[in-house]
Design an enzyme around this catalytic site. Structure first.
Site, PDB file in Angstrom:
ATOM      1  N   GLY A 138       0.754  -5.252   0.843  1.00 29.33           N
ATOM      2  CA  GLY A 138      -0.380  -5.366  -0.067  1.00 29.33           C
ATOM      3  C   GLY A 138       0.000  -5.949  -1.420  1.00 29.33           C
ATOM      4  N   ALA A 198       0.846  -1.189   0.000  1.00 27.96           N
ATOM      5  CA  ALA A 198       0.000   0.000   0.000  1.00 27.96           C
ATOM      6  C   ALA A 198       0.885   1.243   0.000  1.00 27.96           C
ATOM      7  CB  ALA A 198      -0.897  -0.005   1.240  1.00 27.96           C
TER       8      ALA A 198
END
Ligand code: HXC
Length: 257
Positions: A108, A65
């Protein structure tokens, strides 16, 4: 739609999405996820596409992320916007998705790979869940999908220590399907995608759905679900063609019907 953070190509019956934010190691910004989702929507809706390949750069599949974007956000911000919900679009894709991973797949980024159906890794691939070093935890499914894929021991090691694992270890523990030399990654992934795309579409979609059911249900329910989908395929013309082609020792001509 014009894309700035991903590249979208159609190569025969395979849709290729390349994550493309090189200056940020393909960090997964809100914009990138929106563009990825738009590309996935397009490929899902396109009857000419039978499989999707998701890849990044030589250096990074994705470094997680976007840390700069998350900085300054509070609980109410992420709760009201249901931050990370949009990432689940990839997991909901019905056509088979092949991840082609070179370089870093962290946080992520590792979680996006875990949402794909096959993960093909270059020898340069490094997987990790370093969120705890940011005082976060994995938020796009790794505590669940990683644990179901590789078991508790390796998941706890990756999540609690943040240790990066190389491609060989990732293959050994069942996080990736195959490891190939970096120079062969793209062609291998596209060839796998093309092979899947040439299958009977309903059979391929049902196979994916049935395998995924194993991650969502107990054994008895999963077996019953598999049997119903298996039986349902006896309604397709492709099933007759596939069996006939084998018996007649010729390649099948599937109509996806
Ligand atoms: C924002 C990032 C970034 C990230 C790298 N960059 N990762 N920006 N978010 N996740 C930026 C750097 O700030 C830097 O910008 C540029 O990319 C190059 O990074 P370097 O660190 O200089 O490159 P390198 O030495 O090659 O190291 C690569 C790396 C490292 C090992 C991938 O960048 C790294 O550790 N990144 C963070 C990995 C991480 O913690 N991921 C988890 C995020 S949390 P400048 O401007 O300085 O050039 C997460 C939660 C998921 O994923 C939950 C669901 C949402």
């Amino acid at each position: 739609m014009s894309y700035e953070t991903v590249r979208v190509e159609t190569l025969g019956s395979v849709g290729l999405v390349t994550l493309d934010r090189p200056a940020a190691r393909n960090a997964l910004s809100r914009q990138l996820i929106a563009e990825l989702n738009a590309a996935l929507d397009g490929f899902e809706a396109d009857p000419a596409i039978g499989a999707i390949v998701l890849t990044g750069s030589d250096k990074a599949f994705a470094a997680g992320a976007d840390i700069a974007e998350m900085k300054g956000l509070g609980l109410v911000d992420v709760f009201e916007n249901d931050f990370v919900a949009a990432w689940e679009r990839l997991a909901a894709v019905r056509k088979p998705v092949v991840a082609a991973v070179a370089g870093y797949a962290l946080g992520g980024g590792c979680e996006l790979a875990l949402m794909c159906d096959l993960v093909i890794a270059a020898e340069t691939a490094r997987f990790g869940q370093p969120e705890l070093s940011l005082a976060l935890i994995p938020g796009a499914g790794a505590t669940q999908r990683l644990a179901k894929s590789v078991g508790k021991a390796k998941t706890m090691d990756m999540v609690l220590t943040g240790r990066l694992i190389d491609a060989a270890e990732a293959e050994r523990i069942g996080l990736v399907s195959r490891v190939v030399p970096a120079a062969a990654l793209r062609d291998t992934a596209l060839a796998v995608g093309a092979k899947i795309a040439a299958l009977s579409r309903p059979a391929a979609l049902m196979a994916k759905e049935a395998v995924n059911r194993a991650f969502e249900s107990g054994l008895a329910d999963g077996i019953r679900y598999e049997r119903r989908l298996f039986q349902a395929l006896f309604a397709t013309r492709d099933k007759e063609e596939g069996l006939a082609a084998f018996l007649e020792k010729r390649p099948p001509r599937f109509e996806n019907r």
